[in-house]
Design an enzyme around this catalytic site. Structure first.
Site, PDB file in Angstrom:
ATOM      1  N   GLY A 543       1.020  -1.182  -0.098  1.00 35.78           N
ATOM      2  CA  GLY A 543       0.241  -0.015   0.012  1.00 35.78           C
ATOM      3  C   GLY A 543       0.827   1.347   0.163  1.00 35.78           C
ATOM      4  N   GLU A 544       0.342   2.197   0.595  1.00 33.27           N
ATOM      5  CA  GLU A 544       0.988   3.664   0.892  1.00 33.27           C
ATOM      6  C   GLU A 544       1.192   4.256  -0.421  1.00 33.27           C
ATOM      7  OE1 GLU A 544       5.152   3.027   2.450  1.00 33.27           O
ATOM      8  OE2 GLU A 544       4.286   2.029   4.165  1.00 33.27           O
ATOM      9  N   GLY A 545       0.973   3.703  -1.651  1.00 30.43           N
ATOM     10  CA  GLY A 545       1.275   4.347  -3.123  1.00 30.43           C
ATOM     11  C   GLY A 545       2.400   3.771  -3.757  1.00 30.43           C
TER      12      GLY A 545
END
Ligand code: FMN
Length: 577
Positions: A543-545
């Protein structure tokens, strides 16, 4: 028209001076400004309105070269500090900008504020002390407009440590520096602000800034108020077929075998269709917005991670210590964090957008995660963030997310929109044991049974399961789609939000590129449903980008190829027979 209005010609002159006022950074002529002209301009500044008629300004007029040289050295230092803080694509653009004309302009004027002037009982300053400085700003505006009418350029420089500059000017300690202005005759007034012409930032449309009665009710005077969601829906349109055809034709004429760039050819053509021109602009600068929120369903023990980790990771993103920061630095992108619903109170530090709807959602196995109004508010937050980032000059948006337990909410959303079963769409998130996994599938199943969500009512679906970050990400996607700016989706959470965005405004995900395929099983189902092909497939599940950032250079390469590769005709290369 009122009996007090000016003649048409006079009104036109007033609006003209407002329209044509420019912040001038280059092209000053060295010839002096006549004292009587300068006095008229200062007189206009001195006519400004001020709180309680306190007239808190003074004007320090500087012409001495040596003093300006010392001041320029202060500005140069600030400029270097700012440049060092920028992501790579921005730093490059900044390097090409001229930011001050302290030496080129023959006159510099410092506008100060004395917040004590007018005494203790200044009318109107009692509850808002900052109105003293606002009054000095109005003096600056008057000066700027009068100067334009006199044919003088003005450039405002704020690259200073305020107290350093105050010391150089010998200002008494109770005076504040409000503005440092470079003033002089100029060779031209540009038709557009330099920062707009350089693509650094864009002017926001008026209707983004006007609210009817209360914040969020959009509508210019005389128009019906609309919701942001309706505005976005109305703005989202299909790709431009001509630009796509032009891109396809150019790709076929480029000095390479036809189709040899594989999926990248689709990427370039899609981005041309989105931009409505061929070639499309480079997708830079780019910004990754990490939408962060907590989840009530965490109480169902669907993850081994404690809920505080959401806030702790937000702090890590803001301190630059997470994987997303490393990947963003590598890709030259800006990172910002949007708090849409973290349970903890977060410190307001640069890079954090405080947009909390509520401190976490409710447990969706016990009731709706949020109200419909909260879902709509979160969608609006995401769309506004997209607008702000695009107005700030970004040409590519990337999704990021942080929220312990958000793969559980994502699974429920994916099941609803794709019709998959809980066992198919639920994954092991950050890595969970068999018992936790079985519990997680059961939680998703119970949630679906409880809410019986209707995929045709995406606001209701988001309200049922959450999280705030999913709703905000859906709005972020709609915002990008409405502005026809490419958006790179990260993994499972962004995918679930994209399903909601597509349900909210069919066609919205035409602006999306799927950055990667996550290891979460629900993500593949999502991409199939949306008809998106992931650019990379590296088994990421962070996740997180992070997945979106890894895909950014691929998308940028696709566009650069379309922009720069020679064609058989232009390069004189013989095509195959
Ligand atoms: C408060 C304030 C501070 C500014 N500081 C700087 C600065 O340090 N350097 C600079 O080049 N421009 C500075 N500007 C100019 C803005 O960047 C400029 O207003 C913008 O380019 C819009 O251009 P326009 O005035 O032509 O519409 C400042 C403007 C304002 C209002």
């Amino acid at each position: 028209m009122s009996e007090h209005s000016y003649s048409d010609e006079q009104r036109a002159a007033v609006y003209r001076v407002i329209e044509e006022r420019r912040d001038v950074r280059r092209g000053f002529r060295p010839d002096p400004v006549a004292p009587e002209v300068l006095t008229r301009v200062l007189g206009a500044a001195h006519r400004a309105p001020s709180v309680g008629f306190s007239q808190p300004w003074d004007f320090v007029v500087i012409t001495d070269r040596e003093r300006r040289e010392r001041i320029k050295a202060l500005a140069d230092r600030s400029r270097a500090d700012y440049a060092a803080s920028l992501p790579a694509a921005r730093a490059l653009a900044f390097d090409r900008l001229k930011t001050e004309a302290i030496l080129e302009a023959p006159v510099n004027i410092v506008v100060t504020c004395d917040p004590t002037r007018g005494g203790r009982h200044t009318l109107g300053r009692h509850s808002q002390p900052q109105t003293a400085a606002y009054s000095s700003v109005l003096a600056v505006a008057n000066l700027w407009l009068a100067a334009r009418a006199e044919g003088l350029g003005v450039g405002w420089v704020s690259f200073f440590g305020e107290r350093e500059l105050a010391a150089e000017l010998g200002l008494p300690g109770h005076l504040e520096v409000v503005a440092y202005l470079c003033v002089g005759h100029v060779s031209e007034f540009t038709p557009e602000p330099e920062l707009a012409a350089a693509g650094w930032a864009r002017r926001r449309p008026l209707d983004w800034a006007v609210h009817a009665g209360e914040y969020g009710r959009r509508g210019l005077p005389g128009q019906d108020a609309t919701s942001l969601l309706d505005e976005l829906r109305a703005a989202i349109g299909p790709p431009d077929a001509d630009a796509m055809t032009a891109a396809r034709e150019r790709l076929d004429r480029m000095t390479k075998p036809q189709g040899s760039l594989g999926v990248l050819e689709d990427v370039s053509a899609r981005l041309a269709g989105l931009a409505g021109c061929c070639p499309p602009p480079m997708p830079e600068p780019a910004a990754v917005a990490i939408f962060a929120a907590d989840h009530g369903v965490h109480a169902q023990q669907v993850t081994p991670w404690p809920q505080e980790v959401t806030a702790q990771m937000v702090a890590n993103f803001l301190a630059g210590g997470a994987v997303v920061n490393a990947f963003a630095a590598q890709a030259g992108a800006e990172v910002l964090v949007v708090d849409v619903g973290v349970r903890a109170e977060l410190d307001h530090v640069p890079g954090l957008l405080p947009r909390k709807i509520a401190p976490g959602t409710a447990d969706f196995t016990a009731g709706p995660a949020m109200t419909r109004e909260q879902a709509e508010a979160a969608i609006a937050v995401g769309a506004e963030v997209a607008r702000d980032l695009v107005a700030a000059g970004n040409r590519c948006l990337l999704t990021g997310d942080m929220g312990i337990a958000n793969t559980t909410a994502s699974a429920a959303l994916v099941c609803t929109f794709t019709g998959r079963d809980a066992a198919e769409a639920t994954g092991r998130g950050t890595g969970i044991d068999d018992a936790t996994f079985a519990r997680k599938v059961d939680v998703v199943r119970r949630g679906l049974a409880r809410h019986r969500p209707d995929p045709a009512d995406p606001v209701g679906v988001l309200a049922a399961f959450g999280g705030f970050e999913h709703a905000a990400l859906a709005g972020f996607i709609l915002g990008a789609a409405a502005l026809r700016v490419p958006l790179i989706l990260d993994g499972m959470i962004a995918g679930a939000a994209a399903l909601a965005a597509e349900a909210l405004a069919p066609g919205a995900t035409a602006c999306c590129l799927a950055g990667h395929r996550s290891a979460e099983p629900g993500h593949a189902a999502t991409l199939d449903h949306l008809g998106l092909r992931p650019l990379i497939d590296l088994g990421l599940r962070l996740g997180e980008g992070t997945g979106a950032l890894l895909a950014l250079p691929i998308a940028a390469s696709a566009v650069r190829a379309l922009r720069e590769v020679a064609t058989f005709d232009s390069a004189g290369v013989t095509d195959k027979g």
